[in-house]
Design a protein around this motif. Sequence first.
Motif, PDB file in Angstrom:
ATOM      1  N   GLU A 149       0.849  -1.182   0.000  1.00 29.12           N
ATOM      2  CA  GLU A 149       0.000   0.000   0.000  1.00 29.12           C
ATOM      3  C   GLU A 149       0.887   1.236   0.000  1.00 29.12           C
ATOM      4  N   CYS A 150       0.507   2.217  -0.794  1.00 27.72           N
ATOM      5  CA  CYS A 150       1.216   3.491  -0.797  1.00 27.72           C
ATOM      6  C   CYS A 150       0.201   4.597  -0.527  1.00 27.72           C
ATOM      7  N   ARG A 151       0.549   5.500   0.344  1.00 25.73           N
ATOM      8  CA  ARG A 151      -0.296   6.677   0.566  1.00 25.73           C
ATOM      9  C   ARG A 151       0.548   7.905   0.296  1.00 25.73           C
ATOM     10  N   PHE A 152       0.434   8.445  -0.882  1.00 26.66           N
ATOM     11  CA  PHE A 152       1.294   9.561  -1.261  1.00 26.66           C
ATOM     12  C   PHE A 152       0.773  10.893  -0.758  1.00 26.66           C
ATOM     13  N   SER A 153      -0.492  11.142  -0.984  1.00 30.37           N
ATOM     14  CA  SER A 153      -1.091  12.389  -0.496  1.00 30.37           C
ATOM     15  C   SER A 153      -2.575  12.299  -0.749  1.00 30.37           C
ATOM     16  N   GLY A 154      -3.332  13.143  -0.076  1.00 26.00           N
ATOM     17  CA  GLY A 154      -4.763  13.154  -0.297  1.00 26.00           C
ATOM     18  C   GLY A 154      -5.512  12.013   0.354  1.00 26.00           C
ATOM     19  N   GLY A 155      -4.818  11.225   1.167  1.00 27.72           N
ATOM     20  CA  GLY A 155      -5.516  10.187   1.909  1.00 27.72           C
ATOM     21  C   GLY A 155      -6.051   9.037   1.086  1.00 27.72           C
ATOM     22  N   ILE A 156      -5.621   8.917  -0.170  1.00 30.23           N
ATOM     23  CA  ILE A 156      -6.073   7.798  -0.988  1.00 30.23           C
ATOM     24  C   ILE A 156      -5.002   6.723  -0.992  1.00 30.23           C
ATOM     25  N   THR A 157      -5.411   5.505  -0.737  1.00 29.82           N
ATOM     26  CA  THR A 157      -4.464   4.397  -0.729  1.00 29.82           C
ATOM     27  C   THR A 157      -4.318   3.834  -2.126  1.00 29.82           C
ATOM     28  N   CYS A 209       1.748  14.439   9.015  1.00 27.68           N
ATOM     29  CA  CYS A 209       2.374  13.123   8.898  1.00 27.68           C
ATOM     30  C   CYS A 209       1.279  12.073   8.856  1.00 27.68           C
ATOM     31  N   ARG A 210       1.417  11.141   7.932  1.00 27.25           N
ATOM     32  CA  ARG A 210       0.484  10.005   7.901  1.00 27.25           C
ATOM     33  C   ARG A 210       1.313   8.740   8.024  1.00 27.25           C
ATOM     34  N   PHE A 211       1.410   8.198   9.201  1.00 26.18           N
ATOM     35  CA  PHE A 211       2.272   7.048   9.416  1.00 26.18           C
ATOM     36  C   PHE A 211       1.590   5.740   9.054  1.00 26.18           C
ATOM     37  N   SER A 212       0.375   5.558   9.513  1.00 32.37           N
ATOM     38  CA  SER A 212      -0.378   4.347   9.170  1.00 32.37           C
ATOM     39  C   SER A 212      -1.779   4.518   9.707  1.00 32.37           C
ATOM     40  N   ARG A 214      -1.507  13.188  11.474  1.00 33.70           N
ATOM     41  CA  ARG A 214      -0.957  13.816  12.663  1.00 33.70           C
ATOM     42  C   ARG A 214      -0.242  15.093  12.253  1.00 33.70           C
ATOM     43  N   PHE A 215      -0.245  16.041  13.159  1.00 38.13           N
ATOM     44  CA  PHE A 215       0.415  17.321  12.903  1.00 38.13           C
ATOM     45  C   PHE A 215       1.548  17.492  13.896  1.00 38.13           C
ATOM     46  N   GLU A 216       2.674  17.958  13.397  1.00 38.06           N
ATOM     47  CA  GLU A 216       3.786  18.236  14.299  1.00 38.06           C
ATOM     48  C   GLU A 216       4.335  19.613  13.986  1.00 38.06           C
ATOM     49  N   CYS A 240       7.281   2.690  15.766  1.00 44.19           N
ATOM     50  CA  CYS A 240       7.147   1.324  16.265  1.00 44.19           C
ATOM     51  C   CYS A 240       5.769   0.791  15.892  1.00 44.19           C
ATOM     52  N   LEU A 241       5.769  -0.360  15.224  1.00 46.72           N
ATOM     53  CA  LEU A 241       4.513  -0.936  14.743  1.00 46.72           C
ATOM     54  C   LEU A 241       3.675  -1.516  15.875  1.00 46.72           C
ATOM     55  N   LYS A 242       4.304  -1.717  17.033  1.00 43.74           N
ATOM     56  CA  LYS A 242       3.543  -2.310  18.134  1.00 43.74           C
ATOM     57  C   LYS A 242       2.998  -1.247  19.081  1.00 43.74           C
ATOM     58  N   CYS A 243       3.886  -0.437  19.648  1.00 46.32           N
ATOM     59  CA  CYS A 243       3.424   0.523  20.651  1.00 46.32           C
ATOM     60  C   CYS A 243       3.138   1.905  20.066  1.00 46.32           C
ATOM     61  N   GLY A 244       3.478   2.101  18.808  1.00 47.42           N
ATOM     62  CA  GLY A 244       3.160   3.378  18.180  1.00 47.42           C
ATOM     63  C   GLY A 244       4.135   4.500  18.494  1.00 47.42           C
ATOM     64  N   LYS A 245       5.201   4.163  19.232  1.00 52.02           N
ATOM     65  CA  LYS A 245       6.182   5.187  19.575  1.00 52.02           C
ATOM     66  C   LYS A 245       6.761   5.836  18.320  1.00 52.02           C
ATOM     67  N   ILE A 246       6.945   7.140  18.366  1.00 50.77           N
ATOM     68  CA  ILE A 246       7.486   7.866  17.221  1.00 50.77           C
ATOM     69  C   ILE A 246       8.803   8.504  17.621  1.00 50.77           C
ATOM     70  N   ILE A 247       9.856   8.160  16.896  1.00 53.94           N
ATOM     71  CA  ILE A 247      11.165   8.745  17.159  1.00 53.94           C
ATOM     72  C   ILE A 247      11.578   9.573  15.958  1.00 53.94           C
ATOM     73  N   GLU A 248      12.078  10.762  16.239  1.00 52.20           N
ATOM     74  CA  GLU A 248      12.528  11.623  15.144  1.00 52.20           C
ATOM     75  C   GLU A 248      14.017  11.436  14.925  1.00 52.20           C
ATOM     76  N   PHE A 249      14.428  11.478  13.671  1.00 48.02           N
ATOM     77  CA  PHE A 249      15.864  11.428  13.412  1.00 48.02           C
ATOM     78  C   PHE A 249      16.223  12.354  12.256  1.00 48.02           C
ATOM     79  N   GLU A 250      17.477  12.767  12.278  1.00 43.35           N
ATOM     80  CA  GLU A 250      17.995  13.591  11.189  1.00 43.35           C
ATOM     81  C   GLU A 250      19.160  12.851  10.567  1.00 43.35           C
TER      82      GLU A 250
END
Lengths: 141, 141
Positions: A72-80, B73-76, B81-83, B96-106
């Motif tokens: 599945e890819c979600r690029f933008s606009g919330g469409i899968t 951000c649309r993770f899954s 989500r807005f940051e 993290c696919l289990k607990c949903g934790k979000i870590i930022e990296f550069e």
Amino acid sequence: MSSPKTFQGYLQDKGLKSTHQRDDIVSYFLQKSKHFTVKELYREVQNIDPKIGYATVHRTLKLLVDAGLATECRFSGGITRFESVKEGEHHDHLVCLKCGKIIEFENDKIEQLQIKVAKEHNFTLADHKCVLYGYCSGCRE
Amino acid sequence: MSSPKTFQGYLQDKGLKSTHQRDDIVSYFLQKSKHFTVKELYREVQNIDPKIGYATVHRTLKLLVDAGLATECRFSGGITRFESVKEGEHHDHLVCLKCGKIIEFENDKIEQLQIKVAKEHNFTLADHKCVLYGYCSGCRE
DNA sequence: TTTGATATTGATATTCATTATCATTTGTTA
DNA sequence: TAACAAATGATAATGAATATCAATATCAAA
């Protein structure tokens, strides 16, 4: 979750049944290498068998993802969108914000760096998605 | 689309009005550095002013994105989500696919490679999102 | 083959996030 | 302060994803 080579193999492993609807949807989807939305695939499959329902197309795409034959890819606009996956291959995407063109690219160095980043944060990497948004040569202002 | 440093500056530039609702929402959002869904922010802002409506929270977050002070951000799972975004900064995410934790990296090297990839495909890069999915140390099986 | 247990289908309803509508209220400028 | 434009908040509309369920199809075993 497992990764057999064929959809038929997947169905067998899971004790699922082979139906002509699934066959029609899967063979059409795998043959075209496109980033389908459910609606798009539904419309195109209507030409093969007009009796196939929207829900069946949706369910079959989910099965393909579970079988490891699509992602599945979600690029933008919330469409899968769903795209077929070739054995052991991974690629990322460039998306034109104006015309919607989708270009696939592979970059081993980026992949390697991602693995390194995951390690540094003590993560076991399962999947990764990298999308570059911009303007293609034709759409640049 | 422009990138002024403050929300007030953005409102002025656009000829928009300053309201206590916007002030409350924006200052709360910018102060917390969290990846908010609209619903989450709405609930928390209720403690400041219970009269603020859901639609206003949603609209204000969209304004922040337009002002360049937040990103989506649309993770899954199809939830947006807005940051908040700090001036001139960019980071990507480990989820993290289990607990949903979000870590930022550069990672500058990844950024540089992305720019190179875009160039190779004759794209003008506007934005890029890179998300690594996996299991954090606590959730690994 | 035929049967019977079980999965699938397709139409439709439901859910849920996002967005639009609109009467009322508020902010800003002259 | 008045007048106009924009914002608010309640609610409705939209649309994609998913669930429901009676009717139908598949497939292993008899």
